[in-house]
Design an enzyme around this catalytic site. Structure first.
Site, PDB file in Angstrom:
ATOM      1  N   ALA A  92      23.315  -4.439 -24.350  1.00  0.00           N
ATOM      2  CA  ALA A  92      22.450  -4.791 -23.624  1.00  0.00           C
ATOM      3  C   ALA A  92      20.970  -5.070 -23.880  1.00  0.00           C
ATOM      4  CB  ALA A  92      21.859  -3.523 -22.293  1.00  0.00           C
ATOM      5  N   LYS A  93      20.271  -5.368 -23.147  1.00  0.00           N
ATOM      6  CA  LYS A  93      18.853  -5.785 -23.389  1.00  0.00           C
ATOM      7  C   LYS A  93      17.705  -5.918 -22.258  1.00  0.00           C
ATOM      8  CE  LYS A  93      16.068  -7.469 -27.437  1.00  0.00           C
ATOM      9  NZ  LYS A  93      16.895  -6.510 -29.257  1.00  0.00           N
ATOM     10  N   GLY A  94      16.609  -5.925 -23.579  1.00  0.00           N
ATOM     11  CA  GLY A  94      15.218  -5.959 -21.728  1.00  0.00           C
ATOM     12  C   GLY A  94      14.617  -6.681 -22.575  1.00  0.00           C
TER      13      GLY A  94
END
Length: 378
Positions: A113-115
Site C-alpha cells: 500500500a502507499k499514501g
C-alpha cells in the site's frame, strides 16, 4: 518513463519469465483499492472528498492526497505516507505495487500500500502539518487498521523541530483513536536523521571501516575525498536540519554526487534520478537502490553494458518494511524486543532474501532486478 510505467514494465518482464497468462497479469496489476482525497465542492463519487485546512494566518489551503492499497493476499497492506510536492497518483500506485513484491521478497506477511499528499512540508508550520495529517486521517480512517492497512513514515512525514522529533505517525494514531479506540499497532514509525535510509547507511558503512566521501540531502550536498566524519555529520544534521554548513566537507552541486568516483553509489531518496542523461557518467561499480525506483529502465540498460551491478530496490530497501513488520508484531504482542534481537532478525531476513533472489537469477538466467521481481510475482 515515470515510476508506474517503469514498475509495470519490470512486472511484465518478470511475468514473461514466469509464463503467466494475460488474465493473471491484469489481476495482479490492478490495485485492490485506490482513493483520491481532494477539495471538491460537489461530491461526484465516494472517492472524492474535501481536504482543506486553515493555515496559521487564517487563510484556507487545499491539498490533494492519495491512498492506494494494491494487494492484501499476503496479509495486512503496508506502506509509507509521503508528503512531497511531486506526489501524484502514478507515483503512489507504483510504490504500492513495489511494496507488494517487496514484502514477498522479504518473506513477511504483508501486502503493498502507499499514501501521500502533494505538499511541501518545509513550507508548512508544525501546527499546519498536524492539521493536514489529522484531516487526511479523518478521510481514510475506515480504510486503515491493524489487520487492514498499517501506515508508516516516508519522505516528508518526519521532521525535527526544536530538538524534538515530531512524528506524523503519532498524529495519525491519535486521530484514528478518536474513531476506533486505541490500537497502537495501526501505525509503525521512527524518527530520522539527515535522511533515514541514507543516514543509517552512512553510519553502518563508517562503523565497519568504509569511507563515505559524499553525502546529499534536502539542504544540499557535501564532499570530502579523504572521508567524511559521519558521527560528527549526524550531530550536525540533527542540530541544523541537514548537511548544509558542515565544516568537515566542502559543498558541491547535489547533481554531481551521482557521478563521483566511488565504488558504491547508494541512492536513498527520490526516484528516477539515474537516467539516460547521466548513466554514462556514473563511475560506481555497484549501485544500491535504497530508494524506490531511483534508476530509469533506459539507464539500467546503459549501466548493465558498463558492467555495473545494481542491487534492486525491492530487495535493497526491504529492510525498512521488514523492521516495520517487527514493530507491528511487538505492538500487537505488547512485548518489546531489544536492539540486538531486531538486528539479528533483520540480518536473517535480509540474508535469506538475498539467497532467494540469487536462486531465481540462476533459475531464469537473469539479473538481480528480474530475480527479485520473479520472486515477488511468483
Amino acid at each position: 518513463m515515470n515510476a508506474l510505467a517503469a514498475t509495470n514494465r519490470n512486472f511484465k518482464l518478470a511475468s514473461r519469465l514466469l509464463g503467466l497468462d494475460s488474465k493473471l497479469e491484469k489481476s495482479l496489476l490492478i490495485p485492490f483499492r485506490e482513493i483520491k482525497v481532494m477539495k471538491c465542492s460537489t461530491l461526484k463519487s465516494t472517492q472524492q472528498v474535501e481536504c482543506t485546512i486553515p493555515k496559521d494566518d487564517g487563510a484556507l489551503a487545499s491539498f490533494v492526497g492519495f491512498t492506494v492499497q494494491h494487494d492484501n493476499a499476503g496479509g495486512p497492506m503496508k506502506g509509507g505516507i509521503r508528503y512531497h510536492p511531486e506526489v501524484d497518483p502514478d507515483e503512489v500506485n507504483a510504490l504500492a505495487q513495489l511494496l507488494t513484491w517487496k514484502t514477498v521478497v522479504a518473506n513477511i506477511p504483508y501486502g503493498g500500500a502507499k499514501g501521500g499528499i502533494g505538499c511541501d512540508p518545509g513550507q508548512l508550520s508544525l501546527s499546519e502539518l498536524k492539521r493536514l495529517t489529522r484531516v487526511f486521517t479523518q478521510k481514510i480512517h475506515d480504510l486503515i487498521g491493524v489487520s487492514t492497512d498499517v501506515p508508516a513514515p516516508d519522505m516528508g512525514t518526519n521532521a525535527q523541530v526544536g530538538g524534538l522529533f515530531e512524528q506524523t505517525m503519532a498524529w495519525i494514531l491519535d486521530e484514528y483513536t478518536k474513531f476506533h479506540g486505541l490500537f497502537s499497532a495501526v501505525v509503525t514509525g521512527k524518527p530520522i536523521g539527515f535522511g533515514n535510509v541514507g543516514s543509517w547507511a552512512a553510519q553502518l558503512i563508517s562503523e565497519n571501516g568504509g569511507k563515505v566521501i559524499a553525502v546529499s540531502g534536502i539542504s544540499g550536498a557535501i564532499k570530502n575525498s579523504k572521508g567524511i566524519d559521519i558521527p560528527s555529520l549526524l550531530k550536525h544534521s540533527v542540530t541544523n536540519r541537514g548537511v548544509k554548513g558542515f565544516s568537515g566537507a566542502d559543498p558541491i552541486d547535489p547533481n554531481s554526487i551521482l557521478v563521483e568516483d566511488c565504488d558504491v553509489l547508494n541512492r536513498a531518496a527520490l526516484g528516477g534520478v539515474i537516467n539516460r542523461e547521466n548513466a554514462n557518467e556514473i563511475k560506481a561499480k555497484f549501485i544500491v537502490e535504497a530508494a524506490n525506483y531511483p534508476t530509469d529502465p533506459e539507464a539500467v540498460e546503459i549501466l548493465s553494458k558498463k558492467g555495473v551491478i545494481i542491487f534492486p530496490d525491492i530487495y535493497a530497501n526491504s529492510g525498512g518494511v521488514t523492521v516495520s513488520y517487527f514493530k507491528w508484531v511487538q505492538n500487537i504482542q505488547g512485548f518489546m524486543w531489544d536492539e540486538e534481537k531486531v538486528n539479528n532478525e533483520l540480518r536473517t531476513y535480509m540474508t535469506n532474501g538475498f539467497k532467494d533472489v540469487k536462486e531465481m537469477c540462476r533459475t531464469h538466467n537473469c539479473d538481480m532486478r528480474m530475480g527479485a521481481f520473479t520472486l515477488g510475482v511468483n
